[in-house]
Design an enzyme around this catalytic site. Structure first.
Site, PDB file in Angstrom:
ATOM      1  N   GLY A   1       6.227   3.948  -8.586  1.00 36.14           N
ATOM      2  CA  GLY A   1       6.810   2.626  -8.859  1.00 36.14           C
ATOM      3  C   GLY A   1       5.721   1.562  -8.906  1.00 36.14           C
ATOM      4  O   GLY A   1       5.672   0.739  -9.828  1.00 36.14           O
ATOM      5  N   HIS A   2       4.827   1.575  -7.897  1.00 35.63           N
ATOM      6  CA  HIS A   2       3.709   0.617  -7.906  1.00 35.63           C
ATOM      7  C   HIS A   2       2.841   0.835  -9.146  1.00 35.63           C
ATOM      8  O   HIS A   2       2.372  -0.121  -9.778  1.00 35.63           O
ATOM      9  CB  HIS A   2       2.800   0.831  -6.686  1.00 35.63           C
ATOM     10  CG  HIS A   2       3.443   0.540  -5.366  1.00 35.63           C
ATOM     11  ND1 HIS A   2       3.617   1.495  -4.389  1.00 35.63           N
ATOM     12  CD2 HIS A   2       3.948  -0.608  -4.857  1.00 35.63           C
ATOM     13  CE1 HIS A   2       4.184   0.946  -3.337  1.00 35.63           C
ATOM     14  NE2 HIS A   2       4.400  -0.322  -3.594  1.00 35.63           N
TER      15      HIS A   2
ATOM     16  N   ARG B   1       9.043   4.643   1.856  1.00 25.18           N
ATOM     17  CA  ARG B   1       9.858   5.188   2.948  1.00 25.18           C
ATOM     18  C   ARG B   1      10.288   6.627   2.718  1.00 25.18           C
ATOM     19  O   ARG B   1      10.655   7.326   3.670  1.00 25.18           O
ATOM     20  CB  ARG B   1      11.140   4.368   3.114  1.00 25.18           C
ATOM     21  CG  ARG B   1      10.899   3.023   3.711  1.00 25.18           C
ATOM     22  CD  ARG B   1      12.109   2.161   3.490  1.00 25.18           C
ATOM     23  NE  ARG B   1      11.840   0.817   3.954  1.00 25.18           N
ATOM     24  CZ  ARG B   1      12.575   0.182   4.851  1.00 25.18           C
ATOM     25  NH1 ARG B   1      13.636   0.751   5.354  1.00 25.18           N
ATOM     26  NH2 ARG B   1      12.266  -1.028   5.226  1.00 25.18           N
TER      27      ARG B   1
ATOM     28  N   GLN C   1      14.894  -8.885  -3.457  1.00 29.48           N
ATOM     29  CA  GLN C   1      13.554  -9.476  -3.251  1.00 29.48           C
ATOM     30  C   GLN C   1      13.104 -10.215  -4.524  1.00 29.48           C
ATOM     31  O   GLN C   1      12.582 -11.334  -4.466  1.00 29.48           O
ATOM     32  CB  GLN C   1      12.549  -8.391  -2.891  1.00 29.48           C
ATOM     33  CG  GLN C   1      11.113  -8.866  -2.901  1.00 29.48           C
ATOM     34  CD  GLN C   1      10.142  -7.848  -2.329  1.00 29.48           C
ATOM     35  OE1 GLN C   1       9.991  -7.752  -1.135  1.00 29.48           O
ATOM     36  NE2 GLN C   1       9.475  -7.081  -3.182  1.00 29.48           N
TER      37      GLN C   1
ATOM     38  N   GLY D   1       0.808  -1.219   0.000  1.00 31.13           N
ATOM     39  CA  GLY D   1       0.000   0.000   0.000  1.00 31.13           C
ATOM     40  C   GLY D   1       0.837   1.264   0.000  1.00 31.13           C
ATOM     41  O   GLY D   1       2.041   1.231  -0.254  1.00 31.13           O
TER      42      GLY D   1
END
Ligand code: PAF
Length: 292
Positions: free
Chosen positions: A33-34, A184, A150, A28
């Site tokens: 980027g998302h 962040r 990741q 969320g």
């Protein structure tokens, strides 16, 4: 756009969506980027599912899970405007009921770099991603290159556990000054925000040196440390690395395809970023032959 909070409803709703189905897992507080992942998933699939879940098991005891930013109303409005078919946004109790006691532990690739500084992090990531794959049964799932390790961990899990999903890794989206988009970033104060492009500048400087012919990893890493140390607001460097992109194994000689990466603390905010050496300087038009 359907918004679903329970596992059982998500399983049946996703089963009924046309394939190919693209899954974009997120925590969320969506940023560009998302959105680039959602746009790509929309372009490449008949159905798009986005998950919004701040996964507690990937946060360490010293990492402030409760401080993770969230704005569900804004996220849902964005996803609706992107023609997403379904959002799965469960409470923690849905994915982690009291009896839950099975974990996915990926091997060496998850123990290096981030794995050293955030023990248990990738066990939490791999477990929740495996659960989300089982719940939504995607044909494709989309991850950002920004979290390069990741993506490598998820690819290793999919390969080793024979999961029938294709992992798509999309380029890092950056602010105009080079800072990689991340949830962040909203925690940087104005001075820290002004200092933060040093992370990408450092990667670019090492890339430039490599393009000029320097392939010794220790020399390239020393250059990275020198640039980071010159920025007074960089409080701590967790690592600078030049590693094989798939395994995160450190290299002595930086070859084409290697991943340059770093994790630094600017104020209280830990930033990570990476760049793949490929003989094409970012922003340059044509590839330069490097003979690697
Ligand atoms: O990259 C993230 O936002 C998270 O690690 C992910 C993949 C959604 C798993 O919680």
């Amino acid at each position: 756009m359907r918004v679903i909070e329970t596992v059982s409803q998500a399983v049946s709703a996703c089963a009924n969506l046309p394939r190919p189905l693209g899954l974009v897992p997120t925590m969320g507080f969506l940023h560009p980027g998302h959105i680039s992942l959602v746009n790509r998933a929309r372009k490449e699939n008949a159905s798009v599912v986005v998950t919004i879940f701040v996964n507690p098991t990937q946060f360490g005891p010293s990492e402030d899970l409760s401080a993770y930013p969230s704005d569900m109303a804004r996220d849902l409005a964005i996803l609706e405007s992107k023609n997403v078919d379904l959002v799965f946004a469960p409470p923690a109790s849905e994915l982690y009921p009291p009896a839950m006691d099975t974990w996915v532990e990926v091997g060496a690739v998850s123990r290096r770099l981030e794995g050293v500084h955030r023990p248990g992090h990738f066990r939490g990531v791999a477990t929740v991603v495996a659960k989300l794959f089982n719940i939504t049964s995607p044909t494709h799932s989309y991850f950002g290159q920004k979290d390069g390790q990741q993506a490598a961990v998820v690819k290793a899990m999919v390969r080793d556990l024979n999961m029938p999903v294709h992992i798509v890794v999309s380029p890092t989206v950056r602010e105009s000054d080079g800072l990689a988009c991340s949830s962040r970033n909203s925690r940087l104060n104005p001075a820290e925000r002004r200092a933060s492009p040093v992370v990408y500048r450092t990667l670019r400087a090492a890339e430039k040196l490599w393009l000029a012919g320097e392939t010794r990893a220790d020399v390239l890493k020393q250059r990275m440390r020198t640039i980071l140390n010159a920025e007074p607001l960089v409080q701590k460097i967790d690592y600078v690395s030049i590693a094989v992109g798939e395994t995160m194994k450190e290299l002595d000689i930086a070859t084409s395809g290697a991943m340059l990466s770093t994790a630094v603390h600017i104020g209280n905010v830990r930033l990570i970023d990476n760049l793949i050496l490929n003989g094409v300087c970012q922003g340059q038009r044509s590839p330069r032959s490097r003979g690697h």
